[in-house]
Design an enzyme around this catalytic site. Structure first.
Site, PDB file in Angstrom:
ATOM      1  N   ARG A  86     -12.825  -3.023  -4.646  1.00 21.09           N
ATOM      2  CA  ARG A  86     -11.677  -2.465  -5.373  1.00 21.09           C
ATOM      3  C   ARG A  86     -11.793  -2.773  -6.867  1.00 21.09           C
ATOM      4  O   ARG A  86     -11.455  -1.940  -7.708  1.00 21.09           O
ATOM      5  CB  ARG A  86     -10.371  -2.953  -4.771  1.00 21.09           C
ATOM      6  CG  ARG A  86     -10.192  -2.368  -3.348  1.00 21.09           C
ATOM      7  CD  ARG A  86      -8.811  -2.505  -2.801  1.00 21.09           C
ATOM      8  NE  ARG A  86      -7.803  -1.825  -3.591  1.00 21.09           N
ATOM      9  CZ  ARG A  86      -7.565  -0.520  -3.591  1.00 21.09           C
ATOM     10  NH1 ARG A  86      -8.287   0.289  -2.846  1.00 21.09           N
ATOM     11  NH2 ARG A  86      -6.600  -0.012  -4.325  1.00 21.09           N
ATOM     12  N   THR A  92      -6.742   3.109 -10.218  1.00 19.49           N
ATOM     13  CA  THR A  92      -6.636   4.471  -9.692  1.00 19.49           C
ATOM     14  C   THR A  92      -6.556   5.504 -10.810  1.00 19.49           C
ATOM     15  O   THR A  92      -7.229   6.532 -10.772  1.00 19.49           O
ATOM     16  CB  THR A  92      -5.394   4.588  -8.789  1.00 19.49           C
ATOM     17  OG1 THR A  92      -5.534   3.656  -7.715  1.00 19.49           O
ATOM     18  CG2 THR A  92      -5.238   5.987  -8.236  1.00 19.49           C
ATOM     19  N   HIS A 121     -12.903   6.254  -3.215  1.00 18.89           N
ATOM     20  CA  HIS A 121     -11.792   5.630  -2.488  1.00 18.89           C
ATOM     21  C   HIS A 121     -12.331   4.363  -1.851  1.00 18.89           C
ATOM     22  O   HIS A 121     -13.491   4.302  -1.452  1.00 18.89           O
ATOM     23  CB  HIS A 121     -11.276   6.552  -1.379  1.00 18.89           C
ATOM     24  CG  HIS A 121     -10.444   5.834  -0.352  1.00 18.89           C
ATOM     25  ND1 HIS A 121      -9.110   5.572  -0.542  1.00 18.89           N
ATOM     26  CD2 HIS A 121     -10.787   5.282   0.843  1.00 18.89           C
ATOM     27  CE1 HIS A 121      -8.654   4.904   0.516  1.00 18.89           C
ATOM     28  NE2 HIS A 121      -9.655   4.719   1.372  1.00 18.89           N
TER      29      HIS A 121
END
Length: 137
Positions: A86, A92, A121
């Site tokens: 991440r 994002t 993603h």
């Protein structure tokens, strides 16, 4: 060993970023456990994947984007892979993603009424990773 699920989204495939993303995964020392190219993804699968977003006013363009072209899906493993992946992806929203992250380097900010094209993603938790791996594989 911890595992997580990832998608190289249609914009990443279309723009020829598959090799770059996989290189970053390998350079970080993660093991690619599964990898599958999907030339077409059904709306039903995307609805299951994004089950928490279905019904939201902003969701239909996401579904349309995610079914607009081929994707590469995979499972990677390694120590703290969920958290580290991440971080490697970046925020994002492209304008918030730091340089050096995948999204900071390659994502495109959305214009009005456009879907953010943020290339990748990644599962946001161990629970999500297990669910997404089972759904896609």
């Amino acid at each position: 060993m911890e595992q997580t699920f990832f998608i190289i989204k249609p914009d990443g495939v279309k723009r020829g970023l598959v090799g770059e993303v996989l290189k970053r995964i390998e350079q970080r020392g993660f093991t690619i456990e599964k990898l599958e190219f999907r030339s077409q993804v059904s709306e039903e699968l995307i609805d299951q994947h994004y089950q928490d977003l279905v019904g939201q006013s902003f969701y239909p363009p996401i579904r349309e984007f995610m079914t607009s072209g081929p994707v590469l899906v995979g499972v990677i493993s390694g120590p703290k892979v969920i958290e580290t992946w991440r971080t490697m992806m970046g925020a994002t929203r492209p304008e918030e993603a730091l340089p050096g992250t995948i999204r900071g380097d390659f994502a495109k900010a959305a214009g009005e009424n456009e879907v953010i094209q943020n290339v990748v993603h990644g599962s946001d938790s161990e629970e999500s990773a297990k669910r997404e791996i089972a759904l896609w594989f």
